[in-house]
Design a protein around this motif. Structure first.
Motif, short mmCIF file in Angstrom:
data_model
loop_
_atom_site.label_atom_id
_atom_site.label_comp_id
_atom_site.label_asym_id
_atom_site.label_seq_id
_atom_site.Cartn_x
_atom_site.Cartn_y
_atom_site.Cartn_z
N ARG A 5 0.92 -1.28 -0.20
CA ARG A 5 0.09 -0.25 0.26
C ARG A 5 0.68 0.81 0.21
O ARG A 5 0.33 2.59 -0.73
CB ARG A 5 -1.12 -0.36 1.41
CG ARG A 5 -1.80 -1.03 0.89
CD ARG A 5 -2.49 -0.92 2.48
NE ARG A 5 -4.21 -1.88 1.70
CZ ARG A 5 -4.24 -2.85 3.15
NH1 ARG A 5 -3.17 -2.98 4.22
NH2 ARG A 5 -4.79 -3.55 2.98
N ARG A 6 2.25 1.25 0.61
CA ARG A 6 3.15 2.14 0.79
C ARG A 6 3.34 2.66 -0.74
O ARG A 6 3.54 4.12 -1.29
CB ARG A 6 4.60 1.81 1.30
CG ARG A 6 5.83 3.73 1.70
CD ARG A 6 6.91 2.85 2.21
NE ARG A 6 7.44 1.97 1.42
CZ ARG A 6 7.80 2.44 0.20
NH1 ARG A 6 8.29 3.71 0.16
NH2 ARG A 6 9.16 1.16 -0.19
N GLY A 44 0.78 3.95 -2.69
CA GLY A 44 0.22 4.98 -2.51
C GLY A 44 1.68 6.24 -2.66
O GLY A 44 1.17 7.36 -3.54
N TRP A 45 2.73 5.38 -2.89
CA TRP A 45 3.73 5.95 -3.73
C TRP A 45 3.48 7.13 -5.48
O TRP A 45 4.12 8.16 -5.43
CB TRP A 45 5.32 6.02 -3.82
CG TRP A 45 6.53 6.32 -4.41
CD1 TRP A 45 6.57 6.24 -5.61
CD2 TRP A 45 7.78 6.83 -3.64
NE1 TRP A 45 8.05 6.73 -6.09
CE2 TRP A 45 8.76 7.16 -5.04
CE3 TRP A 45 8.10 7.10 -2.05
CZ2 TRP A 45 9.19 7.72 -4.65
CZ3 TRP A 45 9.02 7.09 -1.68
CH2 TRP A 45 9.67 8.09 -2.77
N ASP A 52 -0.10 9.13 -5.83
CA ASP A 52 -0.07 10.48 -4.91
C ASP A 52 1.47 10.87 -5.59
O ASP A 52 1.22 11.85 -6.72
CB ASP A 52 0.43 10.13 -3.47
CG ASP A 52 0.08 11.26 -3.05
OD1 ASP A 52 -0.27 12.49 -3.59
OD2 ASP A 52 0.49 11.82 -1.42
N LYS A 53 2.69 10.23 -5.05
CA LYS A 53 3.63 11.29 -5.68
C LYS A 53 4.34 11.41 -7.13
O LYS A 53 4.78 12.11 -7.80
CB LYS A 53 4.99 10.92 -4.50
CG LYS A 53 6.43 11.25 -4.47
CD LYS A 53 7.47 11.05 -3.42
CE LYS A 53 8.98 11.81 -3.63
NZ LYS A 53 8.87 12.96 -3.58
N TYR A 69 14.52 10.22 -11.18
CA TYR A 69 14.34 10.01 -9.44
C TYR A 69 13.87 8.84 -9.35
O TYR A 69 14.24 8.01 -8.30
CB TYR A 69 14.17 11.05 -9.07
CG TYR A 69 14.00 10.92 -7.40
CD1 TYR A 69 14.29 10.36 -6.58
CD2 TYR A 69 12.26 10.83 -7.04
CE1 TYR A 69 14.66 10.10 -5.19
CE2 TYR A 69 11.88 10.71 -6.15
CZ TYR A 69 12.93 10.70 -5.09
OH TYR A 69 12.92 10.18 -3.82
#
Lengths: 221, 221
Positions: free
Chosen positions: B91-92, B95-96, B99-100, B138
């Motif tokens: 889930r992290r 989300g990365w 979102d990011k 990046y």
């Protein structure tokens, strides 16, 4: 003990703080000026944002992933219902606030009025502030529509959805940007959630240079 | 049969399409020009965005909530591991990307180059395009770092995290914005996921006015 790197008015940090408090998980708070990009902090979270939670020997980022982890490892009291369709509705509303509301309201009011000053990145853009002030009305109306046939935002029990919404609204209330007279149902809902013990620490927050209005911590607002 | 309202290059729609296909759930696709705010569509999803999935007699929005619902109601093959710490990591990373990566890359390249033209909202902002082209490097390096000690992005099995990442990268690859020579590990990972049957429909997408490059659908890119 768990440790949370946070900033006081971040709705994403507040959501995690509310979940931890509701589950009675003790946590040490550390304010993190993440925009200063301290190398130690970047090592903890390469995404360079808060919240970052140290718990159970791991360092975690992304508030949605963190909340699901806490729920899975500390199921009592439950903040997600059991049935898939009810869980869907909770997650949909969490997404509504953390994505749509955040983009249309929080970023346009809180970030313009407070973050820009704290981070020294300029002055509030009046066009954004105006757009945020207009958009929040629609969101309060949407909440009232949900609450018209439910006790809490996602159903008849309090869930992560209520904490996500309350996290955003409480941060905006800190800068007097919520018109509680617009929708009685929303005011009643906020009064209920605001009076929970889990909310206490949030109502005690103080941001230097931004004193909260008198009604902010008042349970009879 | 399930029905998905989508736009072909939306990474959020692609993620849902990949999950449905991997689970072998048949779905009818309906293109939805959500920015035209058709009243019928707004009734289906007051958030006025795609994806919207009609399935099991309900109408669902928010891709993260939809994917969790599909996973809970159709557990095979699993796209989330069992252990809370492994689920957190999936889930992290979802989300990365959603979102990011979405904010720093997808919105700055795909939305500038394609969405603005399709929605007739102006011309690409060259500052944004430049920032997106810089940021993707990046992110590719970060993916390579993850893949250095894992077979898939979140661990040793393929998960929602891989589909979230592949959804963004495939949309950007459609407009030739991914430098596959930068990181061999990322190219190998994409070759693996691209060759899955679930990926076929996505590789067949065609957006009028934007022909994909020859390598887009080529499994030996």
């Amino acid at each position: 003990m768990a440790k949370l790197y946070h900033v006081p008015l971040s709705p994403f940090c507040r959501k995690v703080r509310l979940v931890l408090a509701e589950k009675k998980i003790e946590v040490e708070l550390a304010e993190e000026r993440y925009w200063e990009q301290d190398p130690d902090f970047l090592r903890r979270n390469p995404a360079a944002k808060v919240p970052v939670l140290k718990m159970d020997g791991r360092t975690m980022a992304e508030s949605a992933a963190i909340c699901e982890y806490i729920e899975e490892t500390n199921p009592e009291p439950p903040l997600l219902p059991r049935k898939p369709e009810a869980r869907y509705e909770v997650r949909r509303i969490v997404g509504w606030f953390d994505d749509k509301f955040h983009h249309e309201v929080t970023s346009k009011l809180l970030y313009e009025r407070v973050n820009k000053k704290v981070m020294k990145t300029g002055f509030p853009d009046s066009g954004n502030v105006k757009a945020g002030a207009k958009a929040i009305k629609y969101h309060l109306d949407y909440m009232a529509w949900l609450l018209d046939h439910r006790r809490w935002l996602a159903g008849d029990t309090m869930t992560l959805a209520d904490f996500a919404a309350a996290a955003h609204l409480s941060s905006l209330d800190y800068i007097s940007d919520v018109d509680w007279n617009r929708q009685e149902a929303v005011k009643d809902w906020y009064a209920k959630i605001k009076s929970r013990p889990a909310f206490r620490a949030i109502l005690a927050d103080q941001v230097p240079g931004f004193p909260p209005p008198a009604h902010y911590a008042d349970l009879d607002f």
